[in-house]
Write a protein that holds these residues in place. Structure first.
Motif, PDB file in Angstrom:
ATOM      1  N   TRP A   1      38.618  46.503  30.841  1.00  0.00           N
ATOM      2  CA  TRP A   1      39.987  46.006  30.871  1.00  0.00           C
ATOM      3  C   TRP A   1      40.375  45.533  32.271  1.00  0.00           C
ATOM      4  CZ3 TRP A   1      42.810  43.878  27.493  1.00  0.00           C
ATOM      5  CH2 TRP A   1      42.740  44.261  26.157  1.00  0.00           C
ATOM      6  N   SER A   2      39.832  46.181  33.282  1.00  0.00           N
ATOM      7  CA  SER A   2      40.092  45.705  34.644  1.00  0.00           C
ATOM      8  C   SER A   2      39.493  44.318  34.849  1.00  0.00           C
ATOM      9  CB  SER A   2      39.511  46.683  35.668  1.00  0.00           C
ATOM     10  OG  SER A   2      40.146  47.939  35.604  1.00  0.00           O
ATOM     11  N   ALA A   3      38.311  44.104  34.279  1.00  0.00           N
ATOM     12  CA  ALA A   3      37.677  42.784  34.377  1.00  0.00           C
ATOM     13  C   ALA A   3      38.506  41.728  33.652  1.00  0.00           C
ATOM     14  CB  ALA A   3      36.258  42.842  33.801  1.00  0.00           C
ATOM     15  N   VAL A   4      39.035  42.081  32.471  1.00  0.00           N
ATOM     16  CA  VAL A   4      39.889  41.145  31.727  1.00  0.00           C
ATOM     17  C   VAL A   4      41.131  40.807  32.543  1.00  0.00           C
ATOM     18  CG1 VAL A   4      41.355  40.887  29.683  1.00  0.00           C
ATOM     19  CG2 VAL A   4      39.068  41.870  29.463  1.00  0.00           C
ATOM     20  N   LEU A   5      41.738  41.837  33.149  1.00  0.00           N
ATOM     21  CA  LEU A   5      42.925  41.612  33.980  1.00  0.00           C
ATOM     22  C   LEU A   5      42.607  40.692  35.154  1.00  0.00           C
ATOM     23  CD1 LEU A   5      45.852  42.240  34.843  1.00  0.00           C
ATOM     24  CD2 LEU A   5      44.978  44.300  35.980  1.00  0.00           C
ATOM     25  N   LEU A   6      41.479  40.913  35.813  1.00  0.00           N
ATOM     26  CA  LEU A   6      41.107  40.095  36.961  1.00  0.00           C
ATOM     27  C   LEU A   6      40.841  38.647  36.558  1.00  0.00           C
ATOM     28  CD1 LEU A   6      38.794  42.526  38.957  1.00  0.00           C
ATOM     29  CD2 LEU A   6      41.050  41.692  39.615  1.00  0.00           C
ATOM     30  N   VAL A   7      40.212  38.454  35.402  1.00  0.00           N
ATOM     31  CA  VAL A   7      39.973  37.089  34.923  1.00  0.00           C
ATOM     32  C   VAL A   7      41.303  36.391  34.649  1.00  0.00           C
ATOM     33  CG1 VAL A   7      39.053  35.713  33.022  1.00  0.00           C
ATOM     34  CG2 VAL A   7      37.681  37.562  34.005  1.00  0.00           C
ATOM     35  N   ALA A   8      42.226  37.098  33.988  1.00  0.00           N
ATOM     36  CA  ALA A   8      43.539  36.511  33.691  1.00  0.00           C
ATOM     37  C   ALA A   8      44.279  36.157  34.973  1.00  0.00           C
ATOM     38  CB  ALA A   8      44.362  37.489  32.847  1.00  0.00           C
ATOM     39  N   LEU A   9      44.269  37.078  35.951  1.00  0.00           N
ATOM     40  CA  LEU A   9      44.935  36.812  37.226  1.00  0.00           C
ATOM     41  C   LEU A   9      44.240  35.678  37.982  1.00  0.00           C
ATOM     42  CD1 LEU A   9      45.664  40.456  38.447  1.00  0.00           C
ATOM     43  CD2 LEU A   9      47.328  38.770  37.671  1.00  0.00           C
ATOM     44  N   GLY A  10      42.914  35.637  37.884  1.00  0.00           N
ATOM     45  CA  GLY A  10      42.174  34.565  38.554  1.00  0.00           C
ATOM     46  C   GLY A  10      42.529  33.196  37.999  1.00  0.00           C
ATOM     47  N   VAL A  11      42.625  33.095  36.678  1.00  0.00           N
ATOM     48  CA  VAL A  11      42.959  31.814  36.047  1.00  0.00           C
ATOM     49  C   VAL A  11      44.378  31.395  36.418  1.00  0.00           C
ATOM     50  CG1 VAL A  11      43.362  30.654  33.844  1.00  0.00           C
ATOM     51  CG2 VAL A  11      41.342  32.102  34.139  1.00  0.00           C
ATOM     52  N   ILE A  12      45.334  32.343  36.313  1.00  0.00           N
ATOM     53  CA  ILE A  12      46.724  32.016  36.641  1.00  0.00           C
ATOM     54  C   ILE A  12      46.862  31.681  38.125  1.00  0.00           C
ATOM     55  CG2 ILE A  12      49.079  32.917  36.718  1.00  0.00           C
ATOM     56  CD1 ILE A  12      48.383  34.659  34.313  1.00  0.00           C
ATOM     57  N   GLY A  13      46.176  32.448  38.981  1.00  0.00           N
ATOM     58  CA  GLY A  13      46.231  32.181  40.417  1.00  0.00           C
ATOM     59  C   GLY A  13      45.647  30.827  40.771  1.00  0.00           C
ATOM     60  N   LEU A  14      44.523  30.467  40.137  1.00  0.00           N
ATOM     61  CA  LEU A  14      43.898  29.164  40.392  1.00  0.00           C
ATOM     62  C   LEU A  14      44.818  28.030  39.963  1.00  0.00           C
ATOM     63  CD1 LEU A  14      41.379  27.546  41.251  1.00  0.00           C
ATOM     64  CD2 LEU A  14      40.538  27.788  38.905  1.00  0.00           C
ATOM     65  N   LEU A  15      45.421  28.162  38.776  1.00  0.00           N
ATOM     66  CA  LEU A  15      46.342  27.134  38.296  1.00  0.00           C
ATOM     67  C   LEU A  15      47.565  27.027  39.207  1.00  0.00           C
ATOM     68  CD1 LEU A  15      46.248  27.766  34.436  1.00  0.00           C
ATOM     69  CD2 LEU A  15      45.234  25.852  35.678  1.00  0.00           C
ATOM     70  N   SER A  16      48.077  28.189  39.648  1.00  0.00           N
ATOM     71  CA  SER A  16      49.285  28.202  40.483  1.00  0.00           C
ATOM     72  C   SER A  16      49.052  27.497  41.804  1.00  0.00           C
ATOM     73  CB  SER A  16      49.733  29.646  40.732  1.00  0.00           C
ATOM     74  OG  SER A  16      50.074  30.292  39.532  1.00  0.00           O
ATOM     75  N   TYR A  17      47.950  27.834  42.472  1.00  0.00           N
ATOM     76  CA  TYR A  17      47.712  27.240  43.791  1.00  0.00           C
ATOM     77  C   TYR A  17      47.169  25.816  43.697  1.00  0.00           C
ATOM     78  CZ  TYR A  17      49.300  30.924  46.780  1.00  0.00           C
ATOM     79  OH  TYR A  17      50.119  31.802  47.462  1.00  0.00           O
ATOM     80  N   ALA A  18      46.491  25.482  42.592  1.00  0.00           N
ATOM     81  CA  ALA A  18      46.092  24.083  42.397  1.00  0.00           C
ATOM     82  C   ALA A  18      47.333  23.221  42.198  1.00  0.00           C
ATOM     83  CB  ALA A  18      45.167  23.974  41.189  1.00  0.00           C
ATOM     84  N   HIS A  19      48.290  23.720  41.430  1.00  0.00           N
ATOM     85  CA  HIS A  19      49.558  22.995  41.248  1.00  0.00           C
ATOM     86  C   HIS A  19      50.294  22.866  42.579  1.00  0.00           C
ATOM     87  CE1 HIS A  19      53.996  23.307  40.711  1.00  0.00           C
ATOM     88  NE2 HIS A  19      53.785  22.286  39.907  1.00  0.00           N
ATOM     89  N   LEU A  20      50.263  23.941  43.374  1.00  0.00           N
ATOM     90  CA  LEU A  20      50.954  23.942  44.657  1.00  0.00           C
ATOM     91  C   LEU A  20      50.374  22.887  45.595  1.00  0.00           C
ATOM     92  CD1 LEU A  20      53.248  25.834  45.660  1.00  0.00           C
ATOM     93  CD2 LEU A  20      51.510  27.136  46.871  1.00  0.00           C
ATOM     94  N   VAL A  21      49.054  22.864  45.702  1.00  0.00           N
ATOM     95  CA  VAL A  21      48.386  21.990  46.669  1.00  0.00           C
ATOM     96  C   VAL A  21      48.414  20.525  46.235  1.00  0.00           C
ATOM     97  CG1 VAL A  21      46.149  21.440  47.713  1.00  0.00           C
ATOM     98  CG2 VAL A  21      46.926  23.819  47.586  1.00  0.00           C
ATOM     99  N   PHE A  22      48.141  20.267  44.959  1.00  0.00           N
ATOM    100  CA  PHE A  22      47.950  18.882  44.525  1.00  0.00           C
ATOM    101  C   PHE A  22      49.205  18.227  43.950  1.00  0.00           C
ATOM    102  CE2 PHE A  22      43.683  20.832  44.086  1.00  0.00           C
ATOM    103  CZ  PHE A  22      43.025  20.042  45.004  1.00  0.00           C
ATOM    104  N   SER A  23      50.199  19.036  43.571  1.00  0.00           N
ATOM    105  CA  SER A  23      51.377  18.454  42.939  1.00  0.00           C
ATOM    106  C   SER A  23      52.674  18.780  43.655  1.00  0.00           C
ATOM    107  CB  SER A  23      51.462  18.927  41.476  1.00  0.00           C
ATOM    108  OG  SER A  23      52.606  18.435  40.851  1.00  0.00           O
ATOM    109  N   HIS A  24      52.838  20.032  44.052  1.00  0.00           N
ATOM    110  CA  HIS A  24      54.130  20.488  44.567  1.00  0.00           C
ATOM    111  C   HIS A  24      54.324  20.153  46.049  1.00  0.00           C
ATOM    112  CE1 HIS A  24      57.798  22.854  44.291  1.00  0.00           C
ATOM    113  NE2 HIS A  24      57.477  23.475  45.403  1.00  0.00           N
ATOM    114  N   ILE A  25      53.346  20.478  46.886  1.00  0.00           N
ATOM    115  CA  ILE A  25      53.505  20.322  48.332  1.00  0.00           C
ATOM    116  C   ILE A  25      53.712  18.870  48.770  1.00  0.00           C
ATOM    117  CG2 ILE A  25      52.349  20.622  50.568  1.00  0.00           C
ATOM    118  CD1 ILE A  25      51.089  23.158  49.524  1.00  0.00           C
ATOM    119  N   PRO A  26      52.950  17.881  48.240  1.00  0.00           N
ATOM    120  CA  PRO A  26      53.100  16.507  48.746  1.00  0.00           C
ATOM    121  C   PRO A  26      54.500  15.929  48.612  1.00  0.00           C
ATOM    122  CG  PRO A  26      51.072  16.725  47.480  1.00  0.00           C
ATOM    123  CD  PRO A  26      51.836  17.998  47.273  1.00  0.00           C
ATOM    124  N   ASP A  27      55.306  16.430  47.687  1.00  0.00           N
ATOM    125  CA  ASP A  27      56.644  15.874  47.462  1.00  0.00           C
ATOM    126  C   ASP A  27      57.718  16.518  48.335  1.00  0.00           C
ATOM    127  OD1 ASP A  27      55.618  14.208  45.514  1.00  0.00           O
ATOM    128  OD2 ASP A  27      55.978  15.656  43.897  1.00  0.00           O
TER     129      ASP A  27
END
Length: 327
Positions: free
Chosen positions: A225-251
């Protein structure tokens, strides 16, 4: 839905934050689960850890109050520095949820204390933008990072983050580097003087040696279950910071853009710190959860589909609750 209660300020929202914290920490109550305070070679944490081993119930409540206080302070940093477009408590609720996501986090662990000093350091770095003389701020940030490290040694790596921030704000110079190192060295000097006067300097040197020994690639061991939690957090974290870097910050305006880049490198430094801990324990992820909660708050606030963001966040809470039940 759940997140909409925290997307704006209201009188009841702070009380709801406290309630969520209490609910998520109930399985960490000393009567429900053994109060395990992780041993740390860092001298300032060693100075207080025996008190919380001896008195687990007060230690539990102090840790919970400390966590909620940090959530409010981090939320204040984010809103006051313009990192969120609208005033909200999103950062606070996400930080509380992440910091309550695993049984290994439900106590006064050293990374929880380190996060307090790192939050102040991050706030000081944000405020240093466009100031004429920043040597005092740089000295203070170096000192705060050292204090964080004296509670939990891996936090010392954030000195690298300080130097990167000076580059981002065009403040890097010989004087600023000297100020950073002087601030960084000051807490170690006073701790060394104390241990010398207490005739315990060899113990401090032994602790520092143990801290250096921690710097090696860790052996990761997680429950399913810890591995499942880490995978979920990893996916959400990757999406969050990818959105931040490529979409949110430039504007954004340049001052906000630079603060976001400081946050991005804070996040990368926290990820790097995972790989210098020989005996990895789940509470180390508290260093990552600090910047991750900000990135997720921006992602959920800017999401075009509010219903989808609600579903993703509720799915994360379900995974956390199932993990608590399975433990």
């Amino acid at each position: 839905m759940f997140l909409r209660f925290f997307r704006k300020f209201s009188t009841a929202t702070p009380f709801l934050l406290v309630f969520v914290g209490l609910a998520l920490w109930m399985d960490g109550w000393p009567g429900q689960a053994p109060a395990i305070i992780p041993s740390s070679p860092a001298p300032l944490f060693q100075a207080i850890e025996h008190l919380f081993v001896q008195y687990p119930a007060p230690g539990f409540f102090i840790a919970l109050v400390f966590l909620v206080g940090q959530a409010f302070y981090l939320n204040f940093i984010v809103t006051s520095q313009g990192l969120l477009d609208r005033q909200s408590f999103l950062t606070a609720i996400i930080y509380i949820v992440l910091m309550s996501s695993h049984p290994g986090l439900l106590h006064l662990h050293p990374a929880l204390i380190s996060n307090f000093f790192l939050m102040i350091a991050l706030h000081q770095v944000f405020k240093s933008y466009k100031e004429d003389t920043v040597l005092v701020e740089v000295f203070n940030v170096g000192m705060l990072i050292a204090l964080a490290g004296l509670f939990y040694y891996p936090a010392l790596l954030f000195l690298l983050f300080l130097f990167i921030s000076l580059f981002i704000f065009f403040l890097f110079s010989l004087r600023s580097v000297i100020a950073a190192f002087m601030g960084f060295a000051a807490p170690f000097f006073f701790v060394a003087v104390y241990f010398f006067l207490a005739d315990s300097l060899p113990n401090l040197l032994e602790n520092l040696s143990a801290g250096i020994d921690m710097v090696r690639f860790p052996a990761f061991r997680f429950s399913p279950w810890s591995a499942v939690l880490l995978v979920a957090l990893g996916v959400i974290g990757l999406l969050s910071y990818a959105h931040l870097v490529f979409s949110h910050i430039p504007d954004k305006p340049i001052r906000i853009r630079k603060r976001f880049w400081v946050l991005v490198y804070f996040f990368l430094t926290s990820l790097l710190s995972i790989f210098i801990v020989a005996n990895f324990q789940f509470f180390h992820l508290a260093l990552v959860f600090l910047p991750l909660s900000v990135g997720m708050a921006v992602f959920f606030q800017q999401a075009r589909s509010k219903r989808l963001s609600e579903m993703v966040f509720l799915l994360l809470i379900v995974i956390i609750l199932l993990g608590k039940w399975a433990a």
